[in-house]
Write a protein that holds these residues in place. Sequence first.
Motif, PDB file in Angstrom:
ATOM      1  N   TYR A  89       4.793  13.790  -0.097  1.00  0.00           N
ATOM      2  CA  TYR A  89       4.002  14.504  -1.112  1.00  0.00           C
ATOM      3  C   TYR A  89       4.433  15.985  -1.175  1.00  0.00           C
ATOM      4  O   TYR A  89       4.612  16.545  -2.244  1.00  0.00           O
ATOM      5  CB  TYR A  89       2.513  14.438  -0.768  1.00  0.00           C
ATOM      6  N   LEU A  90       4.570  16.600  -0.003  1.00  0.00           N
ATOM      7  CA  LEU A  90       4.941  18.019   0.039  1.00  0.00           C
ATOM      8  C   LEU A  90       6.331  18.242  -0.545  1.00  0.00           C
ATOM      9  O   LEU A  90       6.557  19.183  -1.301  1.00  0.00           O
ATOM     10  CB  LEU A  90       4.898  18.520   1.491  1.00  0.00           C
TER      11      LEU A  90
ATOM     12  N   VAL B 173       9.527   0.020   3.295  1.00  0.00           N
ATOM     13  CA  VAL B 173       9.779   0.695   2.020  1.00  0.00           C
ATOM     14  C   VAL B 173      10.832   1.776   2.234  1.00  0.00           C
ATOM     15  O   VAL B 173      10.813   2.479   3.244  1.00  0.00           O
ATOM     16  CB  VAL B 173       8.484   1.362   1.478  1.00  0.00           C
ATOM     17  N   VAL B 174      11.758   1.892   1.285  1.00  0.00           N
ATOM     18  CA  VAL B 174      12.694   3.012   1.256  1.00  0.00           C
ATOM     19  C   VAL B 174      12.429   3.760  -0.048  1.00  0.00           C
ATOM     20  O   VAL B 174      12.348   3.140  -1.110  1.00  0.00           O
ATOM     21  CB  VAL B 174      14.165   2.528   1.301  1.00  0.00           C
ATOM     22  N   ALA B 175      12.237   5.063   0.037  1.00  0.00           N
ATOM     23  CA  ALA B 175      11.959   5.844  -1.172  1.00  0.00           C
ATOM     24  C   ALA B 175      12.764   7.138  -1.117  1.00  0.00           C
ATOM     25  O   ALA B 175      13.331   7.471  -0.071  1.00  0.00           O
ATOM     26  CB  ALA B 175      10.471   6.148  -1.264  1.00  0.00           C
ATOM     27  N   GLU B 176      12.820   7.826  -2.239  1.00  0.00           N
ATOM     28  CA  GLU B 176      13.614   9.054  -2.274  1.00  0.00           C
ATOM     29  C   GLU B 176      12.904  10.157  -3.042  1.00  0.00           C
ATOM     30  O   GLU B 176      12.304   9.905  -4.081  1.00  0.00           O
ATOM     31  CB  GLU B 176      14.964   8.792  -2.956  1.00  0.00           C
TER      32      GLU B 176
ATOM     33  N   ALA C 187       2.196   9.686  -6.505  1.00  0.00           N
ATOM     34  CA  ALA C 187       2.805  11.015  -6.576  1.00  0.00           C
ATOM     35  C   ALA C 187       4.103  10.997  -7.384  1.00  0.00           C
ATOM     36  O   ALA C 187       4.843  11.961  -7.394  1.00  0.00           O
ATOM     37  CB  ALA C 187       3.072  11.527  -5.165  1.00  0.00           C
ATOM     38  N   GLY C 188       4.387   9.876  -8.026  1.00  0.00           N
ATOM     39  CA  GLY C 188       5.603   9.775  -8.835  1.00  0.00           C
ATOM     40  C   GLY C 188       6.871   9.716  -8.007  1.00  0.00           C
ATOM     41  O   GLY C 188       7.948  10.089  -8.469  1.00  0.00           O
ATOM     42  N   ILE C 189       6.756   9.251  -6.758  1.00  0.00           N
ATOM     43  CA  ILE C 189       7.941   9.165  -5.887  1.00  0.00           C
ATOM     44  C   ILE C 189       8.628   7.816  -6.088  1.00  0.00           C
ATOM     45  O   ILE C 189       7.980   6.762  -6.026  1.00  0.00           O
ATOM     46  CB  ILE C 189       7.541   9.387  -4.412  1.00  0.00           C
TER      47      ILE C 189
ATOM     48  N   ALA D 228       0.832  -1.212   0.000  1.00  0.00           N
ATOM     49  CA  ALA D 228       0.000   0.000   0.000  1.00  0.00           C
ATOM     50  C   ALA D 228       0.866   1.262   0.000  1.00  0.00           C
ATOM     51  O   ALA D 228       0.598   2.214  -0.740  1.00  0.00           O
ATOM     52  CB  ALA D 228      -0.929  -0.008   1.207  1.00  0.00           C
ATOM     53  N   ILE D 229       1.936   1.273   0.791  1.00  0.00           N
ATOM     54  CA  ILE D 229       2.827   2.443   0.853  1.00  0.00           C
ATOM     55  C   ILE D 229       3.449   2.686  -0.524  1.00  0.00           C
ATOM     56  O   ILE D 229       3.504   3.811  -1.019  1.00  0.00           O
ATOM     57  CB  ILE D 229       3.922   2.259   1.925  1.00  0.00           C
ATOM     58  N   ARG D 230       3.905   1.603  -1.146  1.00  0.00           N
ATOM     59  CA  ARG D 230       4.504   1.728  -2.490  1.00  0.00           C
ATOM     60  C   ARG D 230       3.510   2.368  -3.457  1.00  0.00           C
ATOM     61  O   ARG D 230       3.871   3.232  -4.265  1.00  0.00           O
ATOM     62  CB  ARG D 230       4.940   0.357  -3.020  1.00  0.00           C
TER      63      ARG D 230
END
Length: 397
Positions: free
Chosen positions: A119-120, A62-65, A49-51, A41-43
């Motif tokens: 998102y911000l 999850v690790v995102a940037e 948002a295109g992250i 769900a997090i992914r």
Amino acid sequence: MGDIAAISAGTGELQKKLVAIRRRLHQYPELAYEEMRTTQAIREWLAEAGIDVAEYPLKTGVVAEVKGREDGPIVALRADIDALPIQEETGLPYASTIPGRMHACGHDFHTAAIIGAAYLLKRREESLKGTVRLLFQPAEEKGTGALRVLESGALRGVQAIFGMHNKPDLPVGTVGVKAGALMAAVDGFKIEVEGVGTHAAVPNAGIDPIVAAAHIVTALQTIVSRNVGPLQSAVVSVTRIHSGTTWNVIPEKAVLEGTIRSFDERVRSEIKSRFERVVEGVSSGLGAKPAIRWYPGPPAVRNDEHLTELMIHAANKVGLRAVTPEPSPAGEDFAFYQRELPGSFVFVGTSGPHEWHHPAFDVNESALEPAARLFAEAAETALIRLSEGRDDHPNGL
Ligand SMILES: [Zn+2]
Ligand SMILES: [Zn+2]
């Protein structure tokens, strides 16, 4: 991206979205290392948002940037994502749908707030002075999830880290920010007291481990009262005693379990050495043989002074009131990150009706968007300060 633009424009859309995310997580709580559905769900929410999700060897989490300037510094925002083996009793329309599982520590709130910060930040990525790495960490309740994330290499290159816990006794609109110790170091223990079994009517023929265990419990009470300084704080609690099988037999063994909480590494090791001496001394005086096993948990959460000042600054900027919180004797595996790099962990006021881990625990959701704004602001400011090499901090903060 259309609705993400609206979300960050302060139109109330962000709050609505974060409430929806939090409620969805709340309905499907998953225990430590079992957060498969939560991870998926997090992914998806980040992908909306295109992250970019960064691939690290983690089974759950999850690790995102969000990437700004390529050669800029990296800072991290961390949320924990796991739930507890508790039967929910809130009666809320979006209560847990899984029997015996509940987000009773509010990690659903943390996850939603950090997604909001992402998102911000995504909206402002062109102007970011570096990269914000988003860590959605599994298994905080086990006290080991942070170690898995560290082992995965997800903290490599990160110069500062920020994290939060919701705080039911702080009102919405406030954030508890404090340099130094904020949450306790956790140690678990198990003592096996070996005696000699005998007929209950002939105690002189044996060595009674129950009497020895009772003396040990009493003597352990002197550690905090007689060995820890009056201005220091610590907890020694025996929480479980098990011995015997029936009324007319003196058993061979008694088992005690419990926990120690402390805020200072020196006090922590002093308590442990006193503890061992007391258990051994009392046992041997009574003829019994003790064996102690330690279960060390995370060290104390200790906040970096510069990053904490930065957090106060960020709180003021987003309209939250920074207050000095009372430290909590609960543990937090965020402390493992702080062993590797400077970090600041804060308490976000959520005006909850009950303490953490209560079956009717809840958060006031109006704290979601302000928390998202606080963390986006902190990350952005940290990147600015790090890239300018401001201040005399060894890491530039
Ligand atoms: Zn918890
Ligand atoms: Zn928690």
